[in-house]
Write a protein that holds these residues in place. Structure first.
Motif, PDB file in Angstrom:
ATOM      1  N   THR A  86      41.312  26.219  20.708  1.00 29.81           N
ATOM      2  CA  THR A  86      40.870  24.716  21.475  1.00 29.81           C
ATOM      3  C   THR A  86      39.445  24.621  20.845  1.00 29.81           C
ATOM      4  O   THR A  86      38.545  25.736  20.279  1.00 29.81           O
ATOM      5  N   LEU A  87      38.642  23.346  20.258  1.00 27.66           N
ATOM      6  CA  LEU A  87      37.723  23.056  20.432  1.00 27.66           C
ATOM      7  C   LEU A  87      37.253  22.335  21.179  1.00 27.66           C
ATOM      8  O   LEU A  87      37.560  20.707  21.087  1.00 27.66           O
ATOM      9  N   ASN A  88      35.408  22.657  21.467  1.00 27.08           N
ATOM     10  CA  ASN A  88      34.823  22.023  22.828  1.00 27.08           C
ATOM     11  C   ASN A  88      33.045  22.045  21.938  1.00 27.08           C
ATOM     12  O   ASN A  88      33.150  22.972  22.059  1.00 27.08           O
ATOM     13  N   LEU A  89      32.764  20.456  21.596  1.00 30.54           N
ATOM     14  CA  LEU A  89      31.324  21.036  20.910  1.00 30.54           C
ATOM     15  C   LEU A  89      31.243  19.792  21.794  1.00 30.54           C
ATOM     16  O   LEU A  89      30.177  19.104  21.576  1.00 30.54           O
ATOM     17  N   SER A  90      31.453  18.868  23.263  1.00 27.83           N
ATOM     18  CA  SER A  90      30.911  18.419  23.639  1.00 27.83           C
ATOM     19  C   SER A  90      30.066  18.133  23.740  1.00 27.83           C
ATOM     20  O   SER A  90      29.136  19.725  24.147  1.00 27.83           O
ATOM     21  N   LYS A  91      29.015  17.623  24.472  1.00 32.93           N
ATOM     22  CA  LYS A  91      27.850  17.009  25.183  1.00 32.93           C
ATOM     23  C   LYS A  91      26.632  18.114  24.370  1.00 32.93           C
ATOM     24  O   LYS A  91      25.721  18.566  24.658  1.00 32.93           O
ATOM     25  N   ASN A  92      26.262  17.715  23.238  1.00 33.87           N
ATOM     26  CA  ASN A  92      25.299  17.777  22.022  1.00 33.87           C
ATOM     27  C   ASN A  92      24.832  16.477  21.550  1.00 33.87           C
ATOM     28  O   ASN A  92      24.886  15.650  21.789  1.00 33.87           O
ATOM     29  N   THR A  93      23.826  16.684  20.689  1.00 33.40           N
ATOM     30  CA  THR A  93      23.274  15.823  19.606  1.00 33.40           C
ATOM     31  C   THR A  93      24.526  15.505  18.522  1.00 33.40           C
ATOM     32  O   THR A  93      23.765  15.252  17.225  1.00 33.40           O
ATOM     33  N   LEU A  94      25.940  16.328  17.903  1.00 35.81           N
ATOM     34  CA  LEU A  94      26.024  15.737  16.657  1.00 35.81           C
ATOM     35  C   LEU A  94      26.224  14.540  16.188  1.00 35.81           C
ATOM     36  O   LEU A  94      26.813  14.071  17.226  1.00 35.81           O
ATOM     37  N   HIS A  95      26.520  14.118  14.496  1.00 31.99           N
ATOM     38  CA  HIS A  95      26.299  13.384  14.568  1.00 31.99           C
ATOM     39  C   HIS A  95      27.415  13.193  13.227  1.00 31.99           C
ATOM     40  O   HIS A  95      27.512  13.763  12.735  1.00 31.99           O
ATOM     41  N   GLY A  96      27.467  12.254  12.019  1.00 31.58           N
ATOM     42  CA  GLY A  96      28.534  12.472  11.354  1.00 31.58           C
ATOM     43  C   GLY A  96      29.826  11.716  11.306  1.00 31.58           C
ATOM     44  O   GLY A  96      30.224  11.732  12.843  1.00 31.58           O
ATOM     45  N   ASN A  97      30.641  11.930  10.646  1.00 35.65           N
ATOM     46  CA  ASN A  97      31.400  11.673  11.005  1.00 35.65           C
ATOM     47  C   ASN A  97      33.284  12.764  11.410  1.00 35.65           C
ATOM     48  O   ASN A  97      31.946  13.670  11.344  1.00 35.65           O
ATOM     49  N   ILE A  98      33.920  12.064  12.213  1.00 38.68           N
ATOM     50  CA  ILE A  98      34.516  13.998  12.506  1.00 38.68           C
ATOM     51  C   ILE A  98      35.520  14.457  11.875  1.00 38.68           C
ATOM     52  O   ILE A  98      36.276  13.792  10.471  1.00 38.68           O
ATOM     53  N   PRO A  99      35.293  15.705  11.178  1.00 37.91           N
ATOM     54  CA  PRO A  99      36.240  16.045  10.130  1.00 37.91           C
ATOM     55  C   PRO A  99      38.088  16.299  10.302  1.00 37.91           C
ATOM     56  O   PRO A  99      38.012  15.542  11.121  1.00 37.91           O
ATOM     57  N   ASP A 100      38.335  16.126   8.705  1.00 35.89           N
ATOM     58  CA  ASP A 100      40.079  16.116   9.310  1.00 35.89           C
ATOM     59  C   ASP A 100      40.906  17.488   9.855  1.00 35.89           C
ATOM     60  O   ASP A 100      39.941  18.806   9.354  1.00 35.89           O
ATOM     61  N   PHE A 101      41.305  17.605  10.073  1.00 38.21           N
ATOM     62  CA  PHE A 101      41.315  18.453  11.780  1.00 38.21           C
ATOM     63  C   PHE A 101      43.106  18.556  11.543  1.00 38.21           C
ATOM     64  O   PHE A 101      43.589  19.483  12.420  1.00 38.21           O
ATOM     65  N   LYS A 102      43.667  18.478  10.510  1.00 39.70           N
ATOM     66  CA  LYS A 102      45.443  18.339   9.919  1.00 39.70           C
ATOM     67  C   LYS A 102      45.817  19.370  10.049  1.00 39.70           C
ATOM     68  O   LYS A 102      46.665  19.878   9.967  1.00 39.70           O
ATOM     69  N   ASN A 103      44.501  20.486   8.684  1.00 37.69           N
ATOM     70  CA  ASN A 103      45.584  21.716   8.745  1.00 37.69           C
ATOM     71  C   ASN A 103      45.761  22.281  10.039  1.00 37.69           C
ATOM     72  O   ASN A 103      46.056  24.011   9.735  1.00 37.69           O
ATOM     73  N   CYS A 104      44.519  22.844  10.725  1.00 35.46           N
ATOM     74  CA  CYS A 104      44.645  22.874  12.087  1.00 35.46           C
ATOM     75  C   CYS A 104      46.069  23.245  12.652  1.00 35.46           C
ATOM     76  O   CYS A 104      46.384  22.765  14.201  1.00 35.46           O
ATOM     77  N   SER A 105      47.234  24.046  12.738  1.00 39.23           N
ATOM     78  CA  SER A 105      48.250  22.942  12.859  1.00 39.23           C
ATOM     79  C   SER A 105      48.180  24.138  14.664  1.00 39.23           C
ATOM     80  O   SER A 105      49.196  23.163  14.877  1.00 39.23           O
ATOM     81  N   ASN A 106      47.779  24.790  15.157  1.00 41.61           N
ATOM     82  CA  ASN A 106      47.452  24.796  15.904  1.00 41.61           C
ATOM     83  C   ASN A 106      47.156  24.516  17.222  1.00 41.61           C
ATOM     84  O   ASN A 106      47.440  25.155  18.295  1.00 41.61           O
ATOM     85  N   LEU A 107      46.105  24.235  16.810  1.00 42.12           N
ATOM     86  CA  LEU A 107      44.883  22.803  18.047  1.00 42.12           C
ATOM     87  C   LEU A 107      45.297  22.124  19.011  1.00 42.12           C
ATOM     88  O   LEU A 107      46.536  21.086  18.485  1.00 42.12           O
TER      89      LEU A 107
END
Length: 582
Positions: free
Chosen positions: A126-147
């Motif tokens: 689980t990756l939860n980074l919601s409700k911040n002010t992050l910017h830029g592109n979304i990284p590649d998470f394809k290698n996170c095989s259990n996500l």
């Protein structure tokens, strides 16, 4: 028992060799500890002192928000710092927490890019980074095989919508960002996906045809984008769908007449604020699990289907701002059928083309009904019968129609009313004294009718009233001082009536008043200097009366004042220099 030298030597050797093993077991992995400290170092503000325990006097597994596995060596498996008010950047060092399963940092003030190193956390679920002010592109998470869950909503992420996600993902939330491009058709290869929320971005195109292959998709929220074209055909194959929102786009054309035969699980259906046209499908009644329907602000025509009464779980129905009509008894049959929707709390059919008298079957609607909006049609007759049976109403809006006659005394028996909107009609008679019983009333809109008589002093009983508009009527007599004692009053519009007498000095008690409109009456006497005590006023309209005397210098104390119209009166003297400070 004697300990021989050989035995002592062996004991020393054994205990010496156990030291690093014990340290590893007792204190866990040093890389994890240093990685967390690097994360702390990137925090520039910690207002709740959430990281005060993050020091060498405590084992890192006991630090706030940190959880470790029980097995030795202790390794960090969870970092949860939800809603801690943290300011700073997310350190790339988190990528070294190689056993991390849950990373939850929502509702903070993290800035900068999402570290690319997070894409190497193979155990992450689980990756939860919601409700911040992050910017830029979304990284590649394809290698996170259990996500399984990615929550990046409510940030400022940008760039093209690319499929950088693992094949086993179940939930993807990218809502409320600045993502552009089109929806990648390859997302359909993530056959485990159950939730896809991409609302409030700048995504173009339409829902890809390939989405018809999703075997488990339950929620698809793509509202508030720049989608265009016809109704997505892929939706017809998503029989597992429970929630569909395509609102606030540029989609057009007609909805397939048999659409709801293919959506047996649908509970939320929202197409509001698009360009759809044609009739509401009769098959709507076949989606028996529907709870919320919002197709407002489109170009739908025809009648409201009577089959809508088959939706016994429906509690929210918004059909406003279309071109739906009801011209005869048969067209109004939907009102009788809605009585079957016993949990209905909101029903809006305002701003359509409904005509004639509202049928008495209105009174058979759910007693749970709170919002009933019929404004902006061509309805006529007296005040609609049946309202008195809807005891939980908090809002009645029948404005901008052709209603006439007097207001019923029983209107004051609807104790939960917070808003009454009757403006732009032909109601006549006096304002019922029974309205003073409505202790929760916050908004009373009676302007543009034919009311006469005096303003009842009992209006002052509405201690929660914020807006009072009775302009464009035939009200006469004096302004009751009681209305200026209402502590919450923000707007008073009594313009274009036949009010006489003076403006009460009690006006100075209305500390929250932002707008006072008394134009085009027969008010006389001096403008009270106490008006300057209304420190929240932004707009004062006293024009076209018979005020005399000088302009109070105290008006210069109202620093929030933006509009002041005192024209066409009998005022004399000079303009106070204090007004030049505004």
């Amino acid at each position: 028992m004697k300990i021989t030298a050989v035995g002592l030597f062996l004991w020393v050797i054994m205990t010496s060799s156990l030291v690093p093993m014990m340290c590893s077991s007792l204190y866990g992995n040093e890389t994890d500890r240093l990685s967390l400290l690097q994360f702390k170092k990137a925090i520039s503000l910690d207002p709740q002192q959430a990281l005060i325990s993050w020091n060498d006097s405590n084992h890192f597994c006991s630090w706030e928000g940190v959880s470790c596995r029980m097995k030795n060596p202790r390794r960090v498996i969870s970092l949860n710092l939800t809603n801690r008010g943290l300011v700073g950047q997310i350190s790339p060092s988190l990528g070294n927490l190689t056993f991390l399963r849950y990373l939850s940092l929502p509702t903070n003030s993290f800035t900068g890019d999402i570290p690319l190193s997070l894409g190497h956390l193979h155990h992450l679920k689980t990756l939860n980074l919601s409700k911040n002010t992050l910017h830029g592109n979304i990284p590649d998470f394809k290698n996170c095989s259990n996500l399984k869950v990615i929550g990046l909503g409510d940030n400022q992420l940008s760039g093209q919508f690319n499929n950088n996600f693992p094949a086993g993902l179940q939930m993807l939330v990218l809502a409320a960002n600045e993502i552009t491009g089109t929806i990648p058709s390859s997302l359909a290869n993530i056959t485990s996906l159950q939730v896809l929320s991409i609302r409030n971005n700048s995504i173009k195109g339409n829902i890809p045809h390939e989405f018809s292959g999703f075997p488990n998709l339950q929620i698809l929220h793509a509202g508030a984008n720049k989608l265009a074209g016809g109704f997505p055909e892929a939706i017809m194959n998503l029989s597992t769908l429970t929630g569909l929102s395509l609102a606030f786009n540029n989609l057009s054309g007609e909805i397939p007449s048999n659409l709801f035969d293919f959506l047996p699980q649908i509970q939320l259906f929202a197409l509001d604020s698009n360009l759809f046209r044609g009739h509401i499908p009769n098959s709507l009644g076949n989606a028996s699990k529907l709870q919320q329907v919002d197709i407002s602000s489109n170009n739908f025509t025809g009648v409201i289907p009577g089959t809508i009464g088959k939706l016994t779980e429906l509690y929210r129905l918004n059909l406003e701002k279309n071109q739906l009509h009801a011209r005869n008894k048969q067209d109004w049959e939907f009102m009788s059928s809605l009585a079957n929707c016993t949990g209905l709390t909101l029903f809006s059919v305002s701003d359509n083309c409904l005509e004639g008298h509202v049928p008495s079957s209105l009174g058979n609607l759910s007693v749970q009904l709170q919002l009933l909006l019929l404004g902006g049609n061509q309805l006529s007759g007296g005040f609609p019968p049946g309202f008195q049976y809807l005891c939980n109403l908090i809002s009645i809006s029948i404005d901008s129609n052709n209603f006439s006659g007097v207001l019923p005394e029983w209107l004051g028996s609807l104790q939960n009313l917070q808003l009454i909107g009757l403006y732009n009609n032909y109601f006549t008679g006096i304002i019922p004294s029974s309205l003073s019983n409505l202790s929760q009333l916050g908004y009373l809109y009676l302007h543009s009718n034919q009311f006469y008589g005096h303003l009842p002093p009992s209006l002052g009983n509405h201690r929660m009233l914020q807006e009072l508009t009775i302009g464009y009527n035939n009200i006469q007599g004096m302004i009751p001082t009681e209305i200026f004692t209402i502590p919450t009053i923000m707007l008073i519009d009594l313009s274009l009536n036949k009010l006489d007498g003076s403006l009460p000095i009690e006006v100075g008690n209305a500390k929250q008043l932002a707008q006072l409109s008394l134009s085009s009456n027969k008010l006389t006497g001096d403008i009270p200097s106490t008006l300057g005590n209304c420190e929240s006023l932004e707009k004062i309209m006293l024009d076209q009366n018979i005020f005399s005397g000088s302009i109070p210098t105290s008006l210069g104390n109202i620093l929030s004042l933006k509009v002041l119209n005192l024209s066409q009166n009998n005022l004399s003297g000079s303009i106070p220099p204090s007004l030049g400070n505004l």
